[in-house]
Design a protein around this motif. Structure first.
Motif, PDB file in Angstrom:
ATOM      1  N   ASP A   4       0.818  -1.216   0.000  1.00  0.00           N
ATOM      2  CA  ASP A   4       0.000   0.000   0.000  1.00  0.00           C
ATOM      3  C   ASP A   4       0.854   1.269   0.000  1.00  0.00           C
ATOM      4  O   ASP A   4       0.337   2.372   0.049  1.00  0.00           O
ATOM      5  CB  ASP A   4      -0.969  -0.010   1.192  1.00  0.00           C
ATOM      6  N   ARG A   5       2.179   1.096  -0.015  1.00  0.00           N
ATOM      7  CA  ARG A   5       3.113   2.227  -0.053  1.00  0.00           C
ATOM      8  C   ARG A   5       4.434   1.707  -0.615  1.00  0.00           C
ATOM      9  O   ARG A   5       4.654   0.479  -0.629  1.00  0.00           O
ATOM     10  CB  ARG A   5       3.309   2.796   1.356  1.00  0.00           C
ATOM     11  N   PRO A   6       5.342   2.595  -1.027  1.00  0.00           N
ATOM     12  CA  PRO A   6       6.651   2.097  -1.465  1.00  0.00           C
ATOM     13  C   PRO A   6       7.386   1.489  -0.284  1.00  0.00           C
ATOM     14  O   PRO A   6       7.243   1.950   0.846  1.00  0.00           O
ATOM     15  CB  PRO A   6       7.355   3.358  -1.976  1.00  0.00           C
ATOM     16  N   LEU A   7       8.165   0.449  -0.554  1.00  0.00           N
ATOM     17  CA  LEU A   7       8.863  -0.260   0.527  1.00  0.00           C
ATOM     18  C   LEU A   7      10.362  -0.219   0.302  1.00  0.00           C
ATOM     19  O   LEU A   7      10.831  -0.292  -0.837  1.00  0.00           O
ATOM     20  CB  LEU A   7       8.464  -1.739   0.547  1.00  0.00           C
ATOM     21  N   ARG A   8      11.114  -0.167   1.411  1.00  0.00           N
ATOM     22  CA  ARG A   8      12.533  -0.506   1.362  1.00  0.00           C
ATOM     23  C   ARG A   8      12.662  -1.902   1.917  1.00  0.00           C
ATOM     24  O   ARG A   8      11.900  -2.289   2.807  1.00  0.00           O
ATOM     25  CB  ARG A   8      13.339   0.467   2.233  1.00  0.00           C
ATOM     26  N   LEU A   9      13.609  -2.673   1.408  1.00  0.00           N
ATOM     27  CA  LEU A   9      13.707  -4.077   1.798  1.00  0.00           C
ATOM     28  C   LEU A   9      15.034  -4.343   2.516  1.00  0.00           C
ATOM     29  O   LEU A   9      16.032  -4.730   1.882  1.00  0.00           O
ATOM     30  CB  LEU A   9      13.571  -4.973   0.558  1.00  0.00           C
ATOM     31  N   PRO A  10      15.079  -4.188   3.855  1.00  0.00           N
ATOM     32  CA  PRO A  10      16.318  -4.393   4.609  1.00  0.00           C
ATOM     33  C   PRO A  10      16.869  -5.815   4.459  1.00  0.00           C
ATOM     34  O   PRO A  10      18.087  -6.007   4.452  1.00  0.00           O
ATOM     35  CB  PRO A  10      15.925  -4.123   6.072  1.00  0.00           C
ATOM     36  N   SER A  11      15.988  -6.810   4.298  1.00  0.00           N
ATOM     37  CA  SER A  11      16.487  -8.190   4.195  1.00  0.00           C
ATOM     38  C   SER A  11      17.255  -8.396   2.887  1.00  0.00           C
ATOM     39  O   SER A  11      18.204  -9.191   2.832  1.00  0.00           O
ATOM     40  CB  SER A  11      15.327  -9.197   4.298  1.00  0.00           C
ATOM     41  N   VAL A  12      16.874  -7.679   1.849  1.00  0.00           N
ATOM     42  CA  VAL A  12      17.592  -7.778   0.570  1.00  0.00           C
ATOM     43  C   VAL A  12      18.896  -6.980   0.669  1.00  0.00           C
ATOM     44  O   VAL A  12      19.952  -7.426   0.194  1.00  0.00           O
ATOM     45  CB  VAL A  12      16.704  -7.267  -0.588  1.00  0.00           C
ATOM     46  N   GLU A  13      18.831  -5.838   1.335  1.00  0.00           N
ATOM     47  CA  GLU A  13      20.051  -5.033   1.519  1.00  0.00           C
ATOM     48  C   GLU A  13      21.089  -5.839   2.304  1.00  0.00           C
ATOM     49  O   GLU A  13      22.294  -5.779   2.015  1.00  0.00           O
ATOM     50  CB  GLU A  13      19.706  -3.731   2.245  1.00  0.00           C
TER      51      GLU A  13
END
Ligand SMILES: Cc1cc2nc3c(=O)[nH]c(=O)nc-3n(C[C@H](O)[C@H](O)[C@H](O)COP(=O)(O)OP(=O)(O)OC[C@H]3O[C@@H](n4cnc5c(N)ncnc54)[C@H](O)[C@@H]3O)c2cc1C
Length: 288
Positions: free
Chosen positions: A222-231
């Motif tokens: 429902d919003r843009p996401l940052r993905l810490p697990s991928v980082e």
């Protein structure tokens, strides 16, 4: 459908615009380029008593580039970003993302402030703001405040903005030379909203390992996401085929998109993994 009736004001100063919003207590709306607001009015999804047009506030149309980064005035349009050659080195990820926004006519009127305020989960600019840890400067009757992108987007078409506040600037942190980046989007037709997209960058530490990885995705929540697990997969790793495969798997594991009329959740989940995979390949193949 025809738009509902409304009053119209075109203030000459920001102070005047804020005063108009304040006195209408949530019953007035800012008009930037009208590229989202006008359809919303036509569909009767909103019926404000007053539209406050920002077009005379020329101070909101500047693009500033300095050692701290890039500051986009809220009334900067997509075509302004496209035609500003400085941005191609000052923020190539922004330029690449904006190339996917809408069609020619819309790009001549649509603004970064309008896109950030509208907060469509499939829009590119909110995705770039999240990925790059942008700061959004808004001002209202209580004065100016700076909101981190991560706190700003609160859901589909929902933000931390108060009814009397106007976005004046979007600040993107400085972009060091040699940074590797990728942007990949899949839409049904060029210019349509993304079914899914990935925006990412990383710097390179001694020994060629990735550091400071930032991975953002749009169109899958429902919003843009940052993905810490991928980082976490990328930081400290060499960005080779094995790391990219792990990052793709981590991406699909990290998102749980809903199904809608455009695509099933399962399709978007797989698609966004592919977008991250392609964006990482794009970054790894760059000559910094
Ligand atoms: C056919 C079509 C296709 C499109 N495709 C894409 C796409 O692929 N990707 C994409 O990202 N966008 C797309 N858009 C949207 C487009 O990018 C618009 O630029 C964007 O939605 C904002 O529009 P605007 O700047 O004209 O703002 P407006 O429509 O004028 O305003 C939008 C909302 O933001 C508020 N607002 C505007 N400016 C401010 C401000 N400075 N402070 C506070 N609130 C403010 C308004 O009150 C309103 O609620 C598309 C639009 C159309 C019509």
């Amino acid at each position: 459908m025809k738009m509902p009736p409304f009053d119209y004001a075109c203030p000459a100063t920001l102070a005047e615009a804020i005063a108009l919003l304040s006195t209408h207590d949530g019953d007035a709306k800012v008009l930037a380029g009208g590229q989202s607001l006008v359809p919303i009015l036509a569909f009767r999804l909103a019926a404000p008593k007053l539209l406050v047009d920002l077009r005379r506030l020329t101070e909101l149309r500047t693009i500033k580039i300095n050692p701290d980064g890039v500051a986009l005035g809220a009334m900067v349009r997509w075509c302004d970003i496209e035609s500003d050659k400085r941005l191609r080195t000052a923020h190539p990820l922004l330029v690449a993302a904006v190339a996917h926004v809408a069609h020619y006519q819309i790009r001549n009127r649509g603004t970064v402030g309008g896109s950030i305020a509208h907060a469509d989960p499939a829009a590119e600019m909110p995705g770039i703001a999240m990925t790059c840890e942008a700061e959004i400067v808004a001002t209202g009757k209580a004065g100016p405040r700076t909101i981190k992108a991560a706190d700003f987007f609160q859901g589909a078409l929902t933000t931390a903005l108060m009814a009397d506040e106007i976005i004046v600037e979007i600040r993107l942190p400085a972009w060091p030379a040699g940074r590797r980046w990728g942007f990949q989007e899949f839409a049904r037709r060029r210019g349509d909203f993304a079914l899914a997209a990935a925006a990412l960058f990383y710097d390179t530490a001694a020994g060629g390992k990735a550091t400071n990885a930032h991975v953002g995705v749009i169109g899958v929540a429902d919003r843009p996401l940052r993905l810490p697990s991928v980082e976490a997969v990328l930081n400290g790793a060499t960005i080779d085929a094995a790391t990219i495969a792990k990052a793709e798997a981590a991406t699909t594991a990290a998102v749980d998109p809903d199904s809608d009329i455009h695509a099933s959740g399962a399709y978007r989940k797989a698609l966004v993994g592919t977008m991250v995979e392609r964006a990482l390949k794009m970054a790894a193949e760059q000559t910094p």
